[in-house]
Scaffold this motif. Structure first.
Motif, PDB file in Angstrom:
ATOM      1  N   GLY A  61      27.146 -72.864 -20.809  1.00 57.74           N
ATOM      2  CA  GLY A  61      28.323 -72.514 -21.601  1.00 57.74           C
ATOM      3  C   GLY A  61      27.917 -71.744 -22.836  1.00 57.74           C
ATOM      4  N   GLY A  62      28.898 -71.407 -23.641  1.00 60.45           N
ATOM      5  CA  GLY A  62      28.575 -70.639 -24.834  1.00 60.45           C
ATOM      6  C   GLY A  62      29.727 -70.558 -25.802  1.00 60.45           C
ATOM      7  N   LEU A  63      29.521 -69.761 -26.843  1.00 59.71           N
ATOM      8  CA  LEU A  63      30.504 -69.589 -27.907  1.00 59.71           C
ATOM      9  C   LEU A  63      30.579 -68.124 -28.299  1.00 59.71           C
ATOM     10  CD1 LEU A  63      29.260 -72.445 -30.282  1.00 59.71           C
ATOM     11  CD2 LEU A  63      31.221 -72.595 -28.723  1.00 59.71           C
ATOM     12  N   GLU A  64      31.766 -67.678 -28.647  1.00 59.87           N
ATOM     13  CA  GLU A  64      31.938 -66.440 -29.382  1.00 59.87           C
ATOM     14  C   GLU A  64      32.215 -66.820 -30.831  1.00 59.87           C
ATOM     15  OE1 GLU A  64      34.803 -62.492 -29.722  1.00 59.87           O
ATOM     16  OE2 GLU A  64      34.827 -63.685 -27.864  1.00 59.87           O
ATOM     17  N   LEU A  65      31.405 -66.315 -31.752  1.00 63.33           N
ATOM     18  CA  LEU A  65      31.464 -66.710 -33.153  1.00 63.33           C
ATOM     19  C   LEU A  65      32.033 -65.586 -34.001  1.00 63.33           C
ATOM     20  CD1 LEU A  65      27.903 -68.326 -33.412  1.00 63.33           C
ATOM     21  CD2 LEU A  65      30.072 -69.484 -32.923  1.00 63.33           C
ATOM     22  N   SER A  66      32.823 -65.946 -34.987  1.00 63.17           N
ATOM     23  CA  SER A  66      33.366 -64.970 -35.923  1.00 63.17           C
ATOM     24  C   SER A  66      33.572 -65.641 -37.275  1.00 63.17           C
ATOM     25  CB  SER A  66      34.693 -64.392 -35.412  1.00 63.17           C
ATOM     26  OG  SER A  66      35.662 -65.417 -35.266  1.00 63.17           O
ATOM     27  N   SER A  67      33.687 -64.828 -38.301  1.00 61.22           N
ATOM     28  CA  SER A  67      33.868 -65.354 -39.652  1.00 61.22           C
ATOM     29  C   SER A  67      34.674 -64.372 -40.483  1.00 61.22           C
ATOM     30  CB  SER A  67      32.511 -65.605 -40.320  1.00 61.22           C
ATOM     31  OG  SER A  67      32.669 -65.998 -41.669  1.00 61.22           O
ATOM     32  N   PRO A  68      35.503 -64.876 -41.404  1.00 56.33           N
ATOM     33  CA  PRO A  68      36.181 -63.970 -42.336  1.00 56.33           C
ATOM     34  C   PRO A  68      35.230 -63.350 -43.355  1.00 56.33           C
ATOM     35  CG  PRO A  68      36.647 -66.266 -42.888  1.00 56.33           C
ATOM     36  CD  PRO A  68      35.923 -66.280 -41.581  1.00 56.33           C
ATOM     37  N   GLU A  69      33.993 -63.872 -43.449  1.00 60.61           N
ATOM     38  CA  GLU A  69      33.014 -63.325 -44.385  1.00 60.61           C
ATOM     39  C   GLU A  69      32.332 -62.098 -43.757  1.00 60.61           C
ATOM     40  OE1 GLU A  69      30.777 -61.904 -46.868  1.00 60.61           O
ATOM     41  OE2 GLU A  69      31.978 -63.596 -47.601  1.00 60.61           O
ATOM     42  N   PRO A  70      32.483 -60.902 -44.355  1.00 61.74           N
ATOM     43  CA  PRO A  70      31.906 -59.692 -43.770  1.00 61.74           C
ATOM     44  C   PRO A  70      30.385 -59.695 -43.652  1.00 61.74           C
ATOM     45  CG  PRO A  70      33.587 -59.123 -45.377  1.00 61.74           C
ATOM     46  CD  PRO A  70      33.343 -60.592 -45.520  1.00 61.74           C
ATOM     47  N   LEU A  71      29.690 -60.528 -44.411  1.00 64.45           N
ATOM     48  CA  LEU A  71      28.237 -60.585 -44.288  1.00 64.45           C
ATOM     49  C   LEU A  71      27.792 -61.195 -42.968  1.00 64.45           C
ATOM     50  CD1 LEU A  71      27.184 -61.812 -47.863  1.00 64.45           C
ATOM     51  CD2 LEU A  71      27.050 -59.482 -46.944  1.00 64.45           C
ATOM     52  N   PHE A  72      28.679 -61.936 -42.304  1.00 64.31           N
ATOM     53  CA  PHE A  72      28.318 -62.605 -41.065  1.00 64.31           C
ATOM     54  C   PHE A  72      28.161 -61.583 -39.938  1.00 64.31           C
ATOM     55  CE2 PHE A  72      29.478 -64.588 -36.996  1.00 64.31           C
ATOM     56  CZ  PHE A  72      28.541 -65.608 -36.960  1.00 64.31           C
ATOM     57  N   GLY A  73      27.090 -61.740 -39.146  1.00 63.89           N
ATOM     58  CA  GLY A  73      26.847 -60.859 -38.010  1.00 63.89           C
ATOM     59  C   GLY A  73      25.452 -60.270 -38.080  1.00 63.89           C
ATOM     60  N   ALA A  74      25.084 -59.478 -37.076  1.00 61.78           N
ATOM     61  CA  ALA A  74      23.781 -58.815 -37.024  1.00 61.78           C
ATOM     62  C   ALA A  74      22.638 -59.806 -36.810  1.00 61.78           C
ATOM     63  CB  ALA A  74      23.539 -57.974 -38.282  1.00 61.78           C
ATOM     64  N   PHE A  75      22.890 -60.852 -35.994  1.00 63.25           N
ATOM     65  CA  PHE A  75      21.872 -61.850 -35.644  1.00 63.25           C
ATOM     66  C   PHE A  75      20.692 -61.158 -34.963  1.00 63.25           C
ATOM     67  CE2 PHE A  75      23.667 -66.317 -35.549  1.00 63.25           C
ATOM     68  CZ  PHE A  75      22.486 -66.944 -35.901  1.00 63.25           C
TER      69      PHE A  75
END
Length: 340
Positions: A61-75
C-alpha cells in the motif's frame, strides 16, 4: 534527476498564482529552529498497471502526501531511525523528519509530527543558492548524517541529529576519484552504511546517478572501512540510480528511475549481491520490480528498508514531486521475504 528542475519553488508558485497566491508564500525558518507542518495523506490501496514483481515481493500500500506549506516536496532520500520515525532530505536544501502511521491491519495510513529545517552552512546560516544545497542522498550513523550533494559535488557530515535545527556541516569527505569527473546533475544519489558482517562493514557506500567511466559503467565508491576504494555499477536500459539500501542479508538494493517523453516514468528495484561490492568490481544484479506510468508511481527517488521480526523486510519508497503541479509526493511500501 531529470535535467533539471527548471521547476523551482518559485515557478511552482507562478503556475498556481491564479488559484492560491497566498499559499505560495513559504514559511521562514530561522537558523536553529524547525518548522512543524501539517501533511495530508490519501491512501493508495492498489498499485495498478501490470508491474513486473519477483517472487517474494509484495506491494502493501501507500500514500499520496500533500501540505499547505510550499516548502514541502522535492523528497530526495529517506532513512528510518526506527520502525516509525524517519529523516529525509529535500533537494531544495531542507531536512524533513516525522513518523509514519499505520491502520489496524498494519498498512500505511498517514504521517505525523512532521517538521522541516534548513540544511545550514558552516556558519549556521541557510544558503540561498540552489547550487550549494542540491541534497540528493542521505546515510545515518548514530547522531550524525552523511548528506550527498550534486551540482557542487560533495558528501558532508552533519551533527548533531538530536537537535536537527542546529545540525552543522563538517569537512567534506575524501573520495578515491576526482569529483570533477561527475556529471553536473548525476552525482551522489545514493549513500548507505555497509552492515556488520559485510566485508566492507562500516564503510560508506556512495553511488552516482549517471556519471559514467570510459566503459559506460557508473562511478561508485567505498569510503572508509576495511576495503576502501572505487567500484562500478553496470547500467541497464537507460534507468538511473536514485537511491540504495542494504538488506538484512547484506545484499544491496538499488532504486532506479527512468523518464523520457517516449516511455514516460518508470521505477525499478535491482538487487546486488553484497559480497560483490568490493574495490575494482563491476556489479550487477537481478531485477525485483519494474513498473511504468500505468502504476501508482512517480519520480521515485528515496528508498529504505525496515527489518521485521519474521525475517522479512519492509521497503519504503518516496518520490520527488519537483514542486510541480503535474507530479505527486508518494510513499509506497513493499514487503520482501527472505531468500529461501
Amino acid at each position: 534527476m531529470p535535467e533539471r528542475k527548471a521547476r523551482t519553488l518559485a515557478s511552482a508558485c507562478a503556475i498556481s498564482v491564479f488559484t492560491a497566491l497566498a499559499s505560495c508564500t513559504p514559511a521562514t525558518i530561522l537558523p536553529g529552529d524547525t518548522l512543524p507542518i501539517a501533511v495530508e495523506s490519501t491512501v493508495i490501496a492498489e498499485l495498478g498497471g501490470s508491474p513486473t514483481i519477483a517472487p517474494g515481493l509484495t506491494f502493501l500500500g501507500g500514500l499520496e502526501l500533500s501540505s499547505p506549506e510550499p516548502l514541502f516536496g522535492a523528497f530526495s532520500s529517506i532513512r528510518f531511525r526506527d520502525d516509525q520515525a524517519f529523516l529525509g532530505v529535500f533537494d531544495t536544501g531542507y531536512w524533513i523528519e516525522g513518523r509514519i502511521l499505520r491502520d489496524g491491519e498494519g498498512h500505511l495510513s498517514g504521517v505525523e509530527a512532521v517538521r522541516l529545517a534548513p540544511l545550514l552552512d558552516a556558519s549556521g546560516q541557510e544558503s540561498q543558492s540552489k547550487f550549494q544545497v542540491d541534497a540528493e542522498s542521505l546515510a545515518l550513523d548514530g547522531d550524525r548524517a552523511f548528506v550527498g550533494f550534486e551540482q557542487r559535488h560533495r558528501v558532508v557530515t552533519y551533527a548533531p541529529l538530536s537537535d536537527l535545527g542546529k545540525a552543522l556541516p563538517f569537512t567534506p569527505l575524501d573520495f578515491p576519484f576526482d569529483l570533477d569527473i561527475l556529471h553536473s546533475n548525476g552525482g551522489f544519489e545514493s549513500l548507505v552504511i555497509a552492515p556488520q558482517g559485510s566485508a566492507i562493514a562500516g564503510a560508506l557506500v556512495a553511488i552516482t546517478e549517471k556519471s559514467f567511466d570510459e566503459n559506460g559503467n557508473i562511478y561508485a565508491a567505498i569510503v572508509g572501512g576495511p576495503l576502501p576504494g572505487q567500484f562500478r555499477v553496470r547500467p541497464r536500459d537507460e534507468f538511473e540510480i536514485t537511491d540504495a539500501t542494504f538488506l538484512p542479508d547484506g545484499d544491496l538494493l538499488l532504486l532506479e528511475r527512468r523518464f523520457s517523453i517516449a516511455t514516460g516514468v518508470g521505477m525499478r528495484l535491482r538487487r546486488i549481491e553484497g559480497d560483490s561490492v568490493r574495490p575494482d568490481a563491476v556489479v550487477d544484479g537481478e531485477i525485483l520490480f519494474e513498473a511504468n506510468y500505468r502504476s501508482q508511481i512517480d519520480n521515485m527517488e528515496g528508498l529504505d528498508a525496515i527489518p521485521e521480526p519474521d525475517g522479512s523486510v519492509r521497503l519504503i519508497v518516496v518520490s520527488d514531486d519537483n514542486h510541480s503541479i503535474l507530479q505527486r509526493t508518494l510513499m509506497l511500501e513493499f514487503r520482501l521475504q527472505p531468500q529461501g
